[in-house]
Design an enzyme around this catalytic site. Structure first.
Site, PDB file in Angstrom:
ATOM      1  N   CYS A   7      -6.900 -13.430  32.239  1.00 39.95           N
ATOM      2  CA  CYS A   7      -6.579 -14.764  31.756  1.00 39.95           C
ATOM      3  C   CYS A   7      -6.311 -15.696  32.921  1.00 39.95           C
ATOM      4  O   CYS A   7      -5.509 -15.385  33.801  1.00 39.95           O
ATOM      5  CB  CYS A   7      -5.351 -14.682  30.853  1.00 39.95           C
TER       6      CYS A   7
ATOM      7  N   CYS B  64       1.308 -19.894  31.306  1.00 41.23           N
ATOM      8  CA  CYS B  64       1.448 -19.825  29.848  1.00 41.23           C
ATOM      9  C   CYS B  64       2.654 -18.977  29.465  1.00 41.23           C
ATOM     10  O   CYS B  64       2.938 -17.970  30.091  1.00 41.23           O
ATOM     11  CB  CYS B  64       0.172 -19.244  29.255  1.00 41.23           C
TER      12      CYS B  64
ATOM     13  N   CYS C 118       1.628 -14.156  26.920  1.00 43.74           N
ATOM     14  CA  CYS C 118       1.524 -12.711  27.173  1.00 43.74           C
ATOM     15  C   CYS C 118       2.176 -12.322  28.494  1.00 43.74           C
ATOM     16  O   CYS C 118       1.515 -12.278  29.523  1.00 43.74           O
ATOM     17  CB  CYS C 118       0.068 -12.299  27.218  1.00 43.74           C
TER      18      CYS C 118
ATOM     19  N   GLN D 258       0.298 -12.523   8.074  1.00 42.93           N
ATOM     20  CA  GLN D 258       0.483 -11.823   9.348  1.00 42.93           C
ATOM     21  C   GLN D 258      -0.594 -12.242  10.359  1.00 42.93           C
ATOM     22  O   GLN D 258      -1.749 -12.428  10.006  1.00 42.93           O
ATOM     23  CB  GLN D 258       0.433 -10.312   9.125  1.00 42.93           C
TER      24      GLN D 258
ATOM     25  N   CYS E  52      10.331  -7.650  11.816  1.00 44.23           N
ATOM     26  CA  CYS E  52       9.742  -8.223  13.025  1.00 44.23           C
ATOM     27  C   CYS E  52      10.836  -8.412  14.079  1.00 44.23           C
ATOM     28  O   CYS E  52      10.573  -8.946  15.152  1.00 44.23           O
ATOM     29  CB  CYS E  52       9.043  -9.541  12.707  1.00 44.23           C
TER      30      CYS E  52
HETATM   31  N1  SAH Z   1       5.825  -9.729   3.273  1.00 46.71           N
HETATM   32  C1  SAH Z   1       5.031 -10.867   3.687  1.00 46.71           C
HETATM   33  C2  SAH Z   1       5.837 -11.951   4.378  1.00 46.71           C
HETATM   34  C3  SAH Z   1       6.748 -11.508   5.475  1.00 46.71           C
HETATM   35  S1  SAH Z   1       7.399 -12.821   6.479  1.00 46.71           S
HETATM   36  C4  SAH Z   1       3.864 -10.415   4.531  1.00 46.71           C
HETATM   37  O1  SAH Z   1       3.810  -9.280   4.991  1.00 46.71           O
HETATM   38  O2  SAH Z   1       2.951 -11.217   4.753  1.00 46.71           O
HETATM   39  C5  SAH Z   1       8.924 -13.182   5.751  1.00 46.71           C
HETATM   40  C6  SAH Z   1       8.820 -14.050   4.508  1.00 46.71           C
HETATM   41  O3  SAH Z   1      10.162 -14.273   4.054  1.00 46.71           O
HETATM   42  C7  SAH Z   1       8.218 -15.438   4.726  1.00 46.71           C
HETATM   43  O4  SAH Z   1       7.170 -15.625   3.799  1.00 46.71           O
HETATM   44  C8  SAH Z   1       9.384 -16.413   4.424  1.00 46.71           C
HETATM   45  O5  SAH Z   1       8.962 -17.597   3.769  1.00 46.71           O
HETATM   46  C9  SAH Z   1      10.239 -15.578   3.499  1.00 46.71           C
HETATM   47  N2  SAH Z   1      11.667 -15.916   3.465  1.00 46.71           N
HETATM   48  C10 SAH Z   1      12.466 -16.307   4.488  1.00 46.71           C
HETATM   49  N3  SAH Z   1      13.735 -16.436   4.071  1.00 46.71           N
HETATM   50  C11 SAH Z   1      13.755 -16.119   2.743  1.00 46.71           C
HETATM   51  C12 SAH Z   1      14.774 -16.054   1.749  1.00 46.71           C
HETATM   52  N4  SAH Z   1      16.046 -16.350   2.047  1.00 46.71           N
HETATM   53  N5  SAH Z   1      14.436 -15.678   0.508  1.00 46.71           N
HETATM   54  C13 SAH Z   1      13.141 -15.376   0.199  1.00 46.71           C
HETATM   55  N6  SAH Z   1      12.142 -15.422   1.095  1.00 46.71           N
HETATM   56  C14 SAH Z   1      12.427 -15.783   2.351  1.00 46.71           C
END
Ligand code: SAH
Length: 404
Positions: free
Chosen positions: A7, A13, A16, A229, A361
């Site tokens: 890169c 940046c 990474c 994701q 995460c």
């Molecule tokens: N399970 C999904 C999303 C995971 S990311 C996947 O794998 O794609 C986490 C998600 O939690 C996001 O969509 C966010 O909008 C939601 N979120 C964050 N705080 C929240 C809360 N207090 N109650 C319900 N959802 C929430």
């Protein structure tokens, strides 16, 4: 620049930080960090952290560990004004708000960066001014490009400080023409100060309402502001680990908390159905755009009669479920970086699901939350790190728990 570096802007940046480190060493470092973080829990439960699942390899595999490339299917840029009406774009320099131009990016899906750079060129040509963060002047703030993983569909979201733009129609059409795979262009309006990328209002200005992708053989429509994701290849692995941990049986009720566009729960329900076990799925997510997607996605996968989705705060929702003594056999949790809440976890324990899977995460908040679940009557069966973000120090983890 290091002539061997993959890169050209690596030093400047902020992305990474470990790009020049061999992939096997990166995985070994993440494994060591996870073993340290979960040491107390693992000792208490008599389990060991599973070897981290990298991209295409599991730590411990013999042979070469090729450096992952092109795995980020979401790419974004801020815009800033340059000299004489120029529109600049790229990444923020590490620790600053100075923009470094990005000719191409080795970790993004091929073509994504060219679209972002093309948007800046078109804005410049049409005299649409970039947004100045300090003076709060100008129009074009950010752009986000999402590329399908199993499909070649691309969706672009343009974030602007106001709804009205000069030459708007010409601009939207020029953006849509930047790549033949673009199926949707959305405009999101964010006039607020601060670093949040997205504002409240979103409208489709070209093409479809959503883009389509596939995970584990299921079809998903994803709308511009719903969570999806970033690394779908590893997402399949992550979900597979969670689904195997759920061990769903005929007639089970699965709650998918923090469900985004319904992806985990629907993949799990489809997997169970393919094995002859019909289940009932309840999904909860705060973002109404995610819930609208989830309902549509239930239909796309023939699961309308088995799935029910609710736009709500996950804690409020599960507290109600616990008050009503609802039946939950398996609970899936996938919260944002802050983790879940003590109230959510307490209600989860009171509902006594047979299994709980917890995708995180941010393993630091997960570790905190797992202590509460173990104190509330669960034992830890398995914890597996998954490398969703190669070349950074982020690690995702999946924990599987069972009622004692
Ligand atoms: N399970 C999904 C999303 C995971 S990311 C996947 O794998 O794609 C986490 C998600 O939690 C996001 O969509 C966010 O909008 C939601 N979120 C964050 N705080 C929240 C809360 N207090 N109650 C319900 N959802 C929430």
């Amino acid at each position: 620049m290091d002539p061997k570096s993959p890169c050209s802007i690596m030093r400047a940046c902020g992305g990474c930080t470990a790009l020049n480190r061999p992939y096997k060493k990166q995985l070994a470092a993440k494994q060591a960090a996870m073993e340290e973080l979960f040491a107390e829990l693992c000792e208490r439960e008599g389990v060991a952290v599973d070897p981290i699942r990298g991209m295409g390899v599991t730590l411990g595999d013999p042979g070469k560990y090729p450096a992952p490339r092109g795995f980020r299917h979401k790419a974004a840029t801020p815009f800033a004004p340059g000299k004489e009406g120029a529109v600049r774009c790229g990444f923020f320099e590490r620790g600053t708000h100075k923009i470094v131009a990005v000719p191409e990016c080795p970790v993004e899906a091929p073509g994504a960066r060219q679209i972002l750079n093309g948007i800046a060129r078109e804005a410049e040509r049409l005299h649409i001014p970039a947004f100045n963060e300090d003076k709060h002047l100008g129009l074009l703030r950010y752009a986000v490009v999402r590329c399908g993983w199993r499909t070649d569909q691309i969706m672009v979201t343009l974030v602007t400080a106001q709804r009205d733009l000069p030459h708007a129609q010409e601009f939207f059409e020029a953006v849509a023409a930047l790549d033949p795979h673009i199926v949707a262009v959305a405009q999101n309006i964010n006039g607020r100060p601060g670093n949040a990328i997205l504002g409240e209002e979103t409208r489709i200005v070209y093409g479809a309402e959503c883009m389509r992708d596939q995970l584990l053989g299921c079809e998903f429509d994803i709308s511009p502001t719903a969570f999806y994701q970033t690394n779908p290849q590893q997402t399949e692995l992550l979900y597979r680990l969670a689904i195997d941990g759920m061990n769903l049986q005929q007639g089970d009720v699965l709650m998918d908390a923090y469900c985004g566009s319904g992806t985990i729960g629907l993949c799990a329900a489809k997997d169970a159905q393919d094995k002859g076990a019909g289940i009932m799925l309840l999904g909860v997510e705060r973002n109404p755009a995610g819930i609208a997607d989830a309902r549509r996605n239930a239909g796309l996968n023939g699961l309308t009669r088995n799935a029910w989705f609710m736009a709500d705060d996950a804690t409020d929702y599960i507290l109600d479920a616990a008050d009503n003594n609802e039946r939950i056999d398996v609970l899936s949790i996938d919260p944002p970086r802050a983790g879940s809440t003590p109230e959510f976890l307490e209600a989860a324990c009171a509902l006594k699901p047979r299994r709980i899977t917890y995708i995180s995460c941010n393993p630091v908040t997960q570790e905190r939350d797992l202590h509460q679940l173990l104190d509330g009557g669960y034992r830890l069966l398995k914890i597996t790190p998954v490398d969703m973000f190669p070349h950074t120090d982020h690690t995702e983890t999946v924990a599987v728990l069972e009622r004692r």
